[in-house]
Motif scaffolding. Structure first.
Motif, PDB file in Angstrom:
ATOM      1  N   ALA A 150       0.805  -1.218   0.000  1.00 49.97           N
ATOM      2  CA  ALA A 150       0.000   0.000   0.000  1.00 49.97           C
ATOM      3  C   ALA A 150       0.844   1.278   0.000  1.00 49.97           C
ATOM      4  N   ALA A 151       2.147   1.139   0.195  1.00 47.51           N
ATOM      5  CA  ALA A 151       3.018   2.317   0.310  1.00 47.51           C
ATOM      6  C   ALA A 151       3.130   3.047  -1.028  1.00 47.51           C
ATOM      7  N   SER A 152       3.548   4.294  -0.963  1.00 43.62           N
ATOM      8  CA  SER A 152       3.743   5.076  -2.178  1.00 43.62           C
ATOM      9  C   SER A 152       4.898   4.498  -2.990  1.00 43.62           C
ATOM     10  N   VAL A 153       4.877   4.745  -4.281  1.00 40.36           N
ATOM     11  CA  VAL A 153       5.909   4.219  -5.177  1.00 40.36           C
ATOM     12  C   VAL A 153       7.282   4.739  -4.761  1.00 40.36           C
ATOM     13  N   GLY A 154       8.234   3.827  -4.587  1.00 43.51           N
ATOM     14  CA  GLY A 154       9.588   4.219  -4.234  1.00 43.51           C
ATOM     15  C   GLY A 154       9.882   4.229  -2.752  1.00 43.51           C
ATOM     16  N   ALA A 155       8.901   3.869  -1.930  1.00 36.69           N
ATOM     17  CA  ALA A 155       9.128   3.871  -0.483  1.00 36.69           C
ATOM     18  C   ALA A 155       9.996   2.689  -0.047  1.00 36.69           C
ATOM     19  N   PHE A 156       9.917   1.586  -0.766  1.00 38.69           N
ATOM     20  CA  PHE A 156      10.666   0.371  -0.440  1.00 38.69           C
ATOM     21  C   PHE A 156      11.386  -0.121  -1.693  1.00 38.69           C
ATOM     22  N   PRO A 157      12.437  -0.930  -1.539  1.00 38.05           N
ATOM     23  CA  PRO A 157      13.104  -1.518  -2.702  1.00 38.05           C
ATOM     24  C   PRO A 157      12.125  -2.336  -3.538  1.00 38.05           C
ATOM     25  N   TRP A 158      12.370  -2.390  -4.828  1.00 37.69           N
ATOM     26  CA  TRP A 158      11.486  -3.147  -5.711  1.00 37.69           C
ATOM     27  C   TRP A 158      11.448  -4.623  -5.344  1.00 37.69           C
ATOM     28  N   THR A 159      12.539  -5.118  -4.799  1.00 35.62           N
ATOM     29  CA  THR A 159      12.570  -6.517  -4.370  1.00 35.62           C
ATOM     30  C   THR A 159      11.590  -6.758  -3.225  1.00 35.62           C
ATOM     31  N   CYS A 160      11.471  -5.792  -2.330  1.00 33.39           N
ATOM     32  CA  CYS A 160      10.540  -5.915  -1.207  1.00 33.39           C
ATOM     33  C   CYS A 160       9.097  -5.798  -1.686  1.00 33.39           C
ATOM     34  N   VAL A 161       8.867  -4.951  -2.681  1.00 34.84           N
ATOM     35  CA  VAL A 161       7.527  -4.840  -3.265  1.00 34.84           C
ATOM     36  C   VAL A 161       7.116  -6.187  -3.854  1.00 34.84           C
ATOM     37  N   ASP A 162       8.012  -6.811  -4.594  1.00 33.64           N
ATOM     38  CA  ASP A 162       7.710  -8.121  -5.179  1.00 33.64           C
ATOM     39  C   ASP A 162       7.481  -9.171  -4.095  1.00 33.64           C
ATOM     40  N   TRP A 163       8.356  -9.195  -3.095  1.00 35.84           N
ATOM     41  CA  TRP A 163       8.235 -10.219  -2.050  1.00 35.84           C
ATOM     42  C   TRP A 163       6.919 -10.063  -1.299  1.00 35.84           C
ATOM     43  N   ALA A 164       6.517  -8.819  -1.084  1.00 34.17           N
ATOM     44  CA  ALA A 164       5.239  -8.579  -0.415  1.00 34.17           C
ATOM     45  C   ALA A 164       4.090  -9.164  -1.234  1.00 34.17           C
ATOM     46  N   LEU A 165       4.120  -8.974  -2.546  1.00 33.67           N
ATOM     47  CA  LEU A 165       3.075  -9.536  -3.402  1.00 33.67           C
ATOM     48  C   LEU A 165       3.097 -11.056  -3.356  1.00 33.67           C
ATOM     49  N   TRP A 166       4.294 -11.639  -3.307  1.00 39.02           N
ATOM     50  CA  TRP A 166       4.400 -13.100  -3.269  1.00 39.02           C
ATOM     51  C   TRP A 166       3.823 -13.674  -1.980  1.00 39.02           C
ATOM     52  N   LEU A 167       3.879 -12.895  -0.907  1.00 33.20           N
ATOM     53  CA  LEU A 167       3.370 -13.368   0.373  1.00 33.20           C
ATOM     54  C   LEU A 167       1.853 -13.272   0.492  1.00 33.20           C
ATOM     55  N   LEU A 168       1.254 -12.391  -0.283  1.00 26.63           N
ATOM     56  CA  LEU A 168      -0.169 -12.100  -0.124  1.00 26.63           C
ATOM     57  C   LEU A 168      -1.032 -12.932  -1.071  1.00 26.63           C
ATOM     58  N   THR A 169      -2.221 -13.259  -0.610  1.00 29.64           N
ATOM     59  CA  THR A 169      -3.177 -14.031  -1.396  1.00 29.64           C
ATOM     60  C   THR A 169      -4.263 -13.112  -1.923  1.00 29.64           C
ATOM     61  N   ALA A 197       0.607  -2.102 -11.264  1.00 29.79           N
ATOM     62  CA  ALA A 197       1.053  -1.056 -10.342  1.00 29.79           C
ATOM     63  C   ALA A 197       2.522  -1.203  -9.963  1.00 29.79           C
ATOM     64  N   ARG A 198       3.007  -2.439  -9.906  1.00 29.28           N
ATOM     65  CA  ARG A 198       4.393  -2.628  -9.459  1.00 29.28           C
ATOM     66  C   ARG A 198       5.407  -1.987 -10.398  1.00 29.28           C
ATOM     67  N   TRP A 199       5.058  -1.870 -11.684  1.00 27.63           N
ATOM     68  CA  TRP A 199       6.024  -1.380 -12.660  1.00 27.63           C
ATOM     69  C   TRP A 199       6.200   0.132 -12.616  1.00 27.63           C
ATOM     70  N   ALA A 200       5.366   0.822 -11.852  1.00 27.24           N
ATOM     71  CA  ALA A 200       5.590   2.257 -11.667  1.00 27.24           C
ATOM     72  C   ALA A 200       6.947   2.499 -11.026  1.00 27.24           C
ATOM     73  N   TRP A 201       7.398   1.567 -10.181  1.00 28.43           N
ATOM     74  CA  TRP A 201       8.714   1.677  -9.530  1.00 28.43           C
ATOM     75  C   TRP A 201       9.799   1.787 -10.597  1.00 28.43           C
ATOM     76  N   ASP A 202       9.769   0.884 -11.545  1.00 26.17           N
ATOM     77  CA  ASP A 202      10.803   0.855 -12.586  1.00 26.17           C
ATOM     78  C   ASP A 202      10.787   2.122 -13.430  1.00 26.17           C
ATOM     79  N   HIS A 203       9.592   2.519 -13.857  1.00 32.48           N
ATOM     80  CA  HIS A 203       9.490   3.674 -14.743  1.00 32.48           C
ATOM     81  C   HIS A 203      10.011   4.944 -14.081  1.00 32.48           C
ATOM     82  N   GLN A 204       9.785   5.079 -12.787  1.00 32.92           N
ATOM     83  CA  GLN A 204      10.216   6.285 -12.085  1.00 32.92           C
ATOM     84  C   GLN A 204      11.648   6.192 -11.574  1.00 32.92           C
TER      85      GLN A 204
END
Length: 222
Positions: A86-105, A129-136
């Protein structure tokens, strides 16, 4: 003064902290002791390939758990995953964003958030939504290789959401991306054309992107 420098001076975390850099990468692709393919090509089915690749993500998530004093496998970890998502884009590393998604159902389709059923609107929204990290973040906080690595892993984790030729391309590329390589645009186009021609097995015997791109045409297609 840059935004990152300003936030640092205020004692606040800089935006877009880099990810995937806590674990050293191999200098060149090496065979997997389990599946026999180059490490990464068996991802995520091969346990060794999955462990080696996922270590790049896990190291960052582990560091976040330690910083938050959260234990893995707990309700607190899942709550942290929800907060990262739920955090704003860029608040956490992209790896953590991915891992969070992997943990959630996903509450709609029951799959991993962002990797569920092809027709699941919620998963499509989370994946987009996750790819906003990369673009920015590109090209300062994220390298083109890291972006390509992230795309390949996300695609291989949800092959049912993509065309077969795209999945085959990511599978071929992952060992080289893991070793820090990146194909040129022309190389990628040539490799895709060869995949469409049904030449995966020949491409898989090549040892770098250059060799794949220079695979000769078949005599009757010359």
């Amino acid at each position: 003064m840059t935004k990152a420098a300003y936030l640092s001076g205020m004692g606040l975390p800089a935006p877009f902290p880099p990810g995937g850099r806590r674990v050293p990468r191999p200098e060149a692709p090496v065979p997997c002791s389990n599946c026999g393919e180059l490490v990464g090509r068996g991802y995520p089915e091969c346990a060794i390939c999955a462990e080696r690749i996922d270590d790049l993500w896990w190291a960052d998530w582990r560091a976040l758990l330690d910083a938050e004093r959260v234990q893995t496998g707990t309700d607190e970890e899942r709550a942290l995953a929800e907060r990262v998502r739920a955090a704003s884009v860029g608040a956490f590393p992209w790896t953590c964003v991915d891992w969070a998604l992997w943990l959630l159902t996903c509450t709609v389709c029951g799959g991993q958030v962002g990797s569920g059923d092809l027709g699941c609107v919620d998963c499509a929204a989370a994946d987009g939504a996750r790819w906003a990290w990369d673009h920015q973040a590109l090209p300062v906080a994220m390298t083109p290789n890291e972006h390509a690595l992230r795309v390949a892993v996300a695609g291989l984790r949800a092959p049912h959401r993509h065309r077969d030729v795209a999945v085959a391309g990511w599978r071929l590329a992952l060992p080289f991306l893991f070793a820090g390589e990146l194909p040129t645009t022309k190389q990628a186009q040539r490799i895709r054309a060869l995949l469409l021609a049904g030449r995966y097995a020949e491409l898989a015997r090549c040892r770098d992107f250059c060799a794949m791109a220079h695979l000769p045409d078949l005599p009757w297609r010359s």
